[in-house]
Design a protein around this motif. Structure first.
Motif, PDB file in Angstrom:
ATOM      1  N   GLY A 121       0.811  -1.219   0.000  1.00 17.70           N
ATOM      2  CA  GLY A 121       0.000   0.000   0.000  1.00 17.70           C
ATOM      3  C   GLY A 121       0.840   1.262   0.000  1.00 17.70           C
ATOM      4  N   ARG A 122       1.897   1.263   0.816  1.00 18.25           N
ATOM      5  CA  ARG A 122       2.790   2.430   0.853  1.00 18.25           C
ATOM      6  C   ARG A 122       3.502   2.619  -0.477  1.00 18.25           C
ATOM      7  N   ARG A 123       3.907   1.494  -1.097  1.00 23.66           N
ATOM      8  CA  ARG A 123       4.631   1.591  -2.373  1.00 23.66           C
ATOM      9  C   ARG A 123       3.724   2.120  -3.479  1.00 23.66           C
ATOM     10  N   LEU A 124       2.476   1.647  -3.525  1.00 28.08           N
ATOM     11  CA  LEU A 124       1.562   2.067  -4.583  1.00 28.08           C
ATOM     12  C   LEU A 124       1.112   3.514  -4.400  1.00 28.08           C
ATOM     13  N   GLY A 125       0.845   3.903  -3.157  1.00 27.55           N
ATOM     14  CA  GLY A 125       0.397   5.260  -2.878  1.00 27.55           C
ATOM     15  C   GLY A 125      -0.996   5.530  -3.428  1.00 27.55           C
ATOM     16  N   GLY A 126      -1.438   6.743  -3.329  1.00 22.07           N
ATOM     17  CA  GLY A 126      -2.748   7.149  -3.848  1.00 22.07           C
ATOM     18  C   GLY A 126      -3.899   6.455  -3.149  1.00 22.07           C
ATOM     19  N   ARG A 127      -5.053   6.505  -3.792  1.00 23.93           N
ATOM     20  CA  ARG A 127      -6.258   5.924  -3.197  1.00 23.93           C
ATOM     21  C   ARG A 127      -6.172   4.407  -3.078  1.00 23.93           C
ATOM     22  N   LEU A 128      -5.618   3.761  -4.111  1.00 27.34           N
ATOM     23  CA  LEU A 128      -5.507   2.299  -4.067  1.00 27.34           C
ATOM     24  C   LEU A 128      -4.581   1.873  -2.933  1.00 27.34           C
ATOM     25  N   GLY A 129      -3.448   2.535  -2.806  1.00 27.41           N
ATOM     26  CA  GLY A 129      -2.521   2.222  -1.729  1.00 27.41           C
ATOM     27  C   GLY A 129      -3.123   2.456  -0.359  1.00 27.41           C
ATOM     28  N   ASP A 130      -3.846   3.567  -0.204  1.00 25.01           N
ATOM     29  CA  ASP A 130      -4.520   3.854   1.060  1.00 25.01           C
ATOM     30  C   ASP A 130      -5.563   2.792   1.375  1.00 25.01           C
ATOM     31  N   TRP A 131      -6.293   2.349   0.352  1.00 26.65           N
ATOM     32  CA  TRP A 131      -7.318   1.326   0.552  1.00 26.65           C
ATOM     33  C   TRP A 131      -6.685   0.007   0.990  1.00 26.65           C
ATOM     34  N   ILE A 132      -5.606  -0.420   0.325  1.00 32.67           N
ATOM     35  CA  ILE A 132      -4.937  -1.675   0.677  1.00 32.67           C
ATOM     36  C   ILE A 132      -4.403  -1.606   2.106  1.00 32.67           C
ATOM     37  N   SER A 133      -3.737  -0.520   2.451  1.00 32.43           N
ATOM     38  CA  SER A 133      -3.214  -0.361   3.809  1.00 32.43           C
ATOM     39  C   SER A 133      -4.342  -0.288   4.830  1.00 32.43           C
ATOM     40  N   GLY A 134      -5.415   0.380   4.461  1.00 31.39           N
ATOM     41  CA  GLY A 134      -6.555   0.500   5.369  1.00 31.39           C
ATOM     42  C   GLY A 134      -7.212  -0.828   5.665  1.00 31.39           C
ATOM     43  N   VAL A 135      -7.430  -1.639   4.639  1.00 37.28           N
ATOM     44  CA  VAL A 135      -8.031  -2.961   4.839  1.00 37.28           C
ATOM     45  C   VAL A 135      -7.114  -3.818   5.700  1.00 37.28           C
ATOM     46  N   ALA A 136      -5.819  -3.803   5.411  1.00 36.56           N
ATOM     47  CA  ALA A 136      -4.863  -4.583   6.210  1.00 36.56           C
ATOM     48  C   ALA A 136      -4.879  -4.124   7.662  1.00 36.56           C
ATOM     49  N   GLY A 137      -4.976  -2.827   7.880  1.00 32.08           N
ATOM     50  CA  GLY A 137      -5.002  -2.302   9.240  1.00 32.08           C
ATOM     51  C   GLY A 137      -6.237  -2.699  10.016  1.00 32.08           C
ATOM     52  N   ARG A 138      -7.346  -2.927   9.315  1.00 27.55           N
ATOM     53  CA  ARG A 138      -8.593  -3.293   9.992  1.00 27.55           C
ATOM     54  C   ARG A 138      -8.584  -4.721  10.511  1.00 27.55           C
ATOM     55  N   VAL A 139      -7.776  -5.582   9.927  1.00 26.79           N
ATOM     56  CA  VAL A 139      -7.775  -6.977  10.367  1.00 26.79           C
ATOM     57  C   VAL A 139      -6.686  -7.254  11.399  1.00 26.79           C
ATOM     58  N   HIS A 140      -5.922  -6.242  11.754  1.00 28.04           N
ATOM     59  CA  HIS A 140      -4.851  -6.417  12.726  1.00 28.04           C
ATOM     60  C   HIS A 140      -5.260  -5.847  14.071  1.00 28.04           C
ATOM     61  N   PRO A 141      -4.787  -6.477  15.141  1.00 23.51           N
ATOM     62  CA  PRO A 141      -5.125  -5.959  16.472  1.00 23.51           C
ATOM     63  C   PRO A 141      -4.407  -4.652  16.796  1.00 23.51           C
ATOM     64  N   ARG A 142      -3.291  -4.378  16.143  1.00 31.13           N
ATOM     65  CA  ARG A 142      -2.546  -3.149  16.403  1.00 31.13           C
ATOM     66  C   ARG A 142      -3.013  -2.053  15.463  1.00 31.13           C
ATOM     67  N   GLU A 143      -2.819  -0.810  15.876  1.00 30.97           N
ATOM     68  CA  GLU A 143      -3.278   0.317  15.073  1.00 30.97           C
ATOM     69  C   GLU A 143      -2.499   0.460  13.767  1.00 30.97           C
ATOM     70  N   LEU A 171      11.950 -19.350  11.160  1.00 31.76           N
ATOM     71  CA  LEU A 171      12.821 -18.435  11.895  1.00 31.76           C
ATOM     72  C   LEU A 171      12.447 -16.973  11.679  1.00 31.76           C
ATOM     73  N   LEU A 172      11.542 -16.721  10.743  1.00 30.39           N
ATOM     74  CA  LEU A 172      11.088 -15.351  10.478  1.00 30.39           C
ATOM     75  C   LEU A 172       9.845 -15.066  11.305  1.00 30.39           C
ATOM     76  N   ALA A 173       9.597 -13.811  11.567  1.00 32.18           N
ATOM     77  CA  ALA A 173       8.371 -13.426  12.254  1.00 32.18           C
ATOM     78  C   ALA A 173       7.184 -13.750  11.353  1.00 32.18           C
ATOM     79  N   GLU A 174       6.134 -14.303  11.938  1.00 26.38           N
ATOM     80  CA  GLU A 174       4.949 -14.612  11.142  1.00 26.38           C
ATOM     81  C   GLU A 174       4.204 -13.321  10.827  1.00 26.38           C
ATOM     82  N   PRO A 175       3.886 -13.084   9.542  1.00 26.47           N
ATOM     83  CA  PRO A 175       3.127 -11.871   9.205  1.00 26.47           C
ATOM     84  C   PRO A 175       1.795 -11.844   9.955  1.00 26.47           C
ATOM     85  N   LEU A 176       1.449 -10.675  10.496  1.00 24.64           N
ATOM     86  CA  LEU A 176       0.228 -10.560  11.283  1.00 24.64           C
ATOM     87  C   LEU A 176      -1.020 -10.922  10.488  1.00 24.64           C
ATOM     88  N   LEU A 177      -1.041 -10.600   9.193  1.00 24.29           N
ATOM     89  CA  LEU A 177      -2.215 -10.934   8.393  1.00 24.29           C
ATOM     90  C   LEU A 177      -2.407 -12.443   8.322  1.00 24.29           C
TER      91      LEU A 177
END
Length: 124
Positions: free
Chosen positions: A49-71, A98-104
């Motif tokens: 989302g950050r890489r794409l930017g614009g409305r699409l990037g904001d939407w992708i980041s926003g949806v991902a943020g809604r499914v995570h317990p952290r802000e 050995l890697l951190a599991e992605p929150l999603l």
């Protein structure tokens, strides 16, 4: 010389055993003696989302943020020194455990896949 947009972005990341880890959604750069170097690979919808930017990037980041317990969930960060090679895929020097599991993925496992009847038997 590494052409980041051509040689890294959107490539599949696989671990030492060839198991999929994710995709390269963005890279973190650092500067050494005035020359940019890749410090880490970033994977996950937040990085994309950050890489794409614009409305699409904001939407992708926003949806991902809604499914995570952290802000403000962070993308999976893989230090460049864990990269063994990069061609059609980026291969790591470690196993994915050995890697951190992605929150999603963690959220999907706990709230979606875990509720499917018989899903607890899938690994047996």
């Amino acid at each position: 010389m590494l052409l980041i947009g051509f040689e890294l972005l959107d490539r599949q990341i696989v671990d030492l055993a060839g198991e999929p880890v994710g995709k390269v959604d963005d890279v973190e750069l650092t500067e050494v003696d005035g020359v940019p170097h890749v410090a880490a690979l970033l994977s996950g919808p937040q990085a994309l989302g950050r890489r794409l930017g614009g409305r699409l990037g904001d939407w992708i980041s926003g949806v991902a943020g809604r499914v995570h317990p952290r802000e403000h969930p962070d993308p999976l960060r893989i230090p460049w020194d864990l990269v063994a090679s990069h061609d059609s895929a980026v291969t790591l020097t470690v196993r994915r455990e050995l890697l951190a599991e992605p929150l999603l993925e963690q959220w999907l496992r706990d709230h979606v896949v875990g509720r499917i009847p018989g899903s607890s038997d899938a690994g047996e």
